[in-house]
Design an enzyme around this catalytic site. Structure first.
Site, PDB file in Angstrom:
ATOM      1  N   HIS A 101     -41.260  35.490   7.703  1.00 28.94           N
ATOM      2  CA  HIS A 101     -40.992  34.371   8.602  1.00 28.94           C
ATOM      3  C   HIS A 101     -39.486  34.208   8.674  1.00 28.94           C
ATOM      4  O   HIS A 101     -38.848  33.930   7.670  1.00 28.94           O
ATOM      5  CB  HIS A 101     -41.596  33.076   8.052  1.00 28.94           C
ATOM      6  CG  HIS A 101     -43.081  33.030   8.141  1.00 28.94           C
ATOM      7  ND1 HIS A 101     -43.824  31.980   7.688  1.00 28.94           N
ATOM      8  CD2 HIS A 101     -43.952  33.906   8.663  1.00 28.94           C
ATOM      9  CE1 HIS A 101     -45.108  32.226   7.922  1.00 28.94           C
ATOM     10  NE2 HIS A 101     -45.209  33.376   8.502  1.00 28.94           N
ATOM     11  N   ASP A 111     -45.876  37.212  13.902  1.00 27.56           N
ATOM     12  CA  ASP A 111     -44.477  37.272  14.354  1.00 27.56           C
ATOM     13  C   ASP A 111     -44.240  36.422  15.598  1.00 27.56           C
ATOM     14  O   ASP A 111     -43.384  36.728  16.418  1.00 27.56           O
ATOM     15  CB  ASP A 111     -44.023  38.722  14.642  1.00 27.56           C
ATOM     16  CG  ASP A 111     -44.252  39.627  13.453  1.00 27.56           C
ATOM     17  OD1 ASP A 111     -43.922  39.199  12.337  1.00 27.56           O
ATOM     18  OD2 ASP A 111     -44.768  40.747  13.640  1.00 27.56           O
TER      19      ASP A 111
HETATM   20  P1  GDP Z   1     -43.170  34.480  12.119  1.00 24.86           P
HETATM   21  O1  GDP Z   1     -43.607  35.483  11.112  1.00 24.86           O
HETATM   22  O2  GDP Z   1     -44.291  34.015  12.986  1.00 24.86           O
HETATM   23  O3  GDP Z   1     -42.394  33.352  11.535  1.00 24.86           O
HETATM   24  O4  GDP Z   1     -42.181  35.226  13.114  1.00 24.86           O
HETATM   25  P2  GDP Z   1     -40.968  36.212  12.745  1.00 24.86           P
HETATM   26  O5  GDP Z   1     -39.983  35.503  11.966  1.00 24.86           O
HETATM   27  O6  GDP Z   1     -41.478  37.503  12.230  1.00 24.86           O
HETATM   28  O7  GDP Z   1     -40.443  36.554  14.186  1.00 24.86           O
HETATM   29  C1  GDP Z   1     -39.878  35.637  15.048  1.00 24.86           C
HETATM   30  C2  GDP Z   1     -38.456  36.114  15.404  1.00 24.86           C
HETATM   31  O8  GDP Z   1     -38.046  35.499  16.584  1.00 24.86           O
HETATM   32  C3  GDP Z   1     -37.435  35.722  14.366  1.00 24.86           C
HETATM   33  O9  GDP Z   1     -36.441  36.700  14.299  1.00 24.86           O
HETATM   34  C4  GDP Z   1     -36.862  34.416  14.901  1.00 24.86           C
HETATM   35  O10 GDP Z   1     -35.523  34.135  14.475  1.00 24.86           O
HETATM   36  C5  GDP Z   1     -36.878  34.707  16.365  1.00 24.86           C
HETATM   37  N1  GDP Z   1     -37.075  33.548  17.219  1.00 24.86           N
HETATM   38  C6  GDP Z   1     -37.892  32.484  17.006  1.00 24.86           C
HETATM   39  N2  GDP Z   1     -37.863  31.665  18.062  1.00 24.86           N
HETATM   40  C7  GDP Z   1     -37.009  32.228  18.965  1.00 24.86           C
HETATM   41  C8  GDP Z   1     -36.601  31.882  20.284  1.00 24.86           C
HETATM   42  O11 GDP Z   1     -36.998  30.887  20.859  1.00 24.86           O
HETATM   43  N3  GDP Z   1     -35.728  32.751  20.910  1.00 24.86           N
HETATM   44  C9  GDP Z   1     -35.258  33.881  20.321  1.00 24.86           C
HETATM   45  N4  GDP Z   1     -34.429  34.654  21.012  1.00 24.86           N
HETATM   46  N5  GDP Z   1     -35.643  34.234  19.078  1.00 24.86           N
HETATM   47  C10 GDP Z   1     -36.510  33.425  18.426  1.00 24.86           C
END
Ligand code: GDP
Length: 424
Positions: free
Chosen positions: A41, A13
């Protein structure tokens, strides 16, 4: 040709999906090489907001070929539901831009049942599974007791094989767990309802990748979960059941000879962790709630509140090392903007001894965080697009993390949108 893997450095995440979505513009192919539909993701782009579970995050880029490699747990039911949902938001998904390896094994309906049954049996000792059937699936794969996606193309042999697997699996379901077994009728209707739907996407993706390699195409490998959840290098047994590290990408993708030129490790500006297991830097109470709300830390697949804490430099340095990261994307820096002081888990203390080495899993539960703080910046940074425009305190924080983890931070994200990124 330049190949790249985008991987998680921590517990998952970290924001890998948004990084793949950003970077895919420079790649011809995006390949998922492990895991199944057990994580999400999140991608925010011109089509809207998506929580991708099985589909590679390059699916939104016209011209990019997306592959589910042989290392992936292909759950036909979840995949089909996801394809339909993403299509309904205007994204084209065809056998041209999505290809499923004929050598990828299929997650069968009983894998999900067994996951839930075993977690229920373990009661308060449960592993915190997402109950998507991943652990039973990979155990069966290694026992050679599941079917490959390519077998969908040979219906007669497939039925024969399912019939013998059913006999074996019903023994476990009925005799070990006292649960209902499966009938052939149920399995056949599952094939009809879901297997048949994904069949057109199944092909020899190894051949596709070898051809791409010989033509000098650029390939992006997309990991699911982070280094600390890797089956061999993570916090066993609170890991996932496959290898999420970059070194596995060539094997799980279907291109075992692939050279990975760049490994982009994704690290969040603070920590989060879903499920059970030791989480040394964990915050509790009001402090945790504020951080969880600021970062919207609720599971993309399950909606479960994630455990949160400050950045953990000991775990992150270890993650960078086992991933062989060559560049870091530090995500969600904007989330820390509300804090007067930024807490940092700088070292661990185990049995009175301070250490910077990530401990063996058995000792991890004994580790206590040694905290430091840095001044906060207390202003909205989400509209900032250049390094120089960031407040000095934010730059100092990034530089401190960079020096502590021993890897260049080339990207800093300040919002979930594709362009909310600072490239250093
Ligand atoms: P992944 O599984 O590694 O792709 O991560 P997830 O999607 O589970 O979690 C990342 C969350 O953080 C998602 O809801 C993204 O939209 C959000 N996100 C990613 N980058 C940023 C950022 O720079 N700032 C904020 N506020 N949210 C972000």
């Amino acid at each position: 040709m330049s190949n790249c893997a985008i991987v998680g450095i921590n517990w998952g995440d970290e924001g890998k999906g948004r990084m793949v979505d950003l970077i895919t513009k420079d790649y011809d192919m995006v390949v998922r090489y492990q895991g199944g539909g057990n994580a999400g993701h999140t991608v925010v782009n011109e089509y809207g907001k998506f929580a991708l579970h099985l589909l590679p995050s390059g699916i939104f880029r016209p011209g990019v070929i997306n592959i589910l490699g042989n290392g992936v747990a292909v759950d036909c039911e979840s995949l089909w539901t996801e394809i339909e949902a993403v299509r309904s938001q205007g994204v084209s998904i065809t056998p041209e831009n999505l290809k499923i390896s004929d050598r990828a094994s299929l997650l069968l309906p009983w894998h999900r049942d067994l996951d839930s049954l075993e977690e229920a049996r373990l009661a308060d000792k449960k592993y915190g599974s997402t109950k998507q059937g991943i652990a039973p699936f990979y155990s069966d794969k290694f026992q050679k007791k599941t079917v490959m996606a390519g077998e969908l193309l040979y219906p007669e042999q497939l039925l024969e094989r399912l019939s013998s697997l059913r006999e074996w699996k019903n023994l476990t379901l009925q005799k070990v767990y006292g649960a209902e077994g499966y009938t052939m009728k149920q399995l056949m209707s599952w094939i009809q309802d879901f297997g048949k739907k994904i069949q057109p996407f199944v092909c020899d993706t190894g051949a596709v990748l070898r051809k791409a390699q010989s033509e000098g195409k650029a390939i992006l490998f997309e990991a699911q979960l982070g280094a600390l959840r890797d089956l061999d290098y993570g916090i066993y047994p609170y890991t996932t059941s496959s290898n999420s590290i970059a070194a596995y990408a060539p094997v799980g993708s279907g291109l075992p000879t692939a050279r990975i030129d760049e490994v982009i490790g994704v690290v969040k500006a603070y920590s989060s962790c879903v499920g059970e297991g030791p989480f040394t830097c964990e915050l509790f109470g009001e402090e945790a709630e504020k951080l969880r709300d600021a970062g919207s830390e609720y599971g993309a697949k399950t909606g479960r509140p994630r455990r949160v804490g400050p950045i953990d430099l000991v775990a992150t340095r270890y993650g960078v090392q086992v991933q062989g990261a060559t560049n870091i994307a530090l995500t969600k820096l904007d989330v820390l903007s509300y804090l007067d002081e930024i807490p940092i888990c700088a070292h661990y203390e185990i049995h009175g001894q301070q250490t910077d080495e990530f401990p063996f899993p058995t000792l991890l539960g004994e580790a206590k965080p040694v905290m430091e703080t840095m001044p906060g910046w207390k202003c909205d940074i989400s509209g900032i697009h250049s390094w120089e425009a960031l407040p000095e305190a934010a730059r100092k924080y990034v530089e401190y993390v960079e020096q502590a983890i021993g890897c260049h931070i080339g990207y800093v994200s300040v919002g979930p949108e594709r362009d909310a990124i600072i490239i250093r």
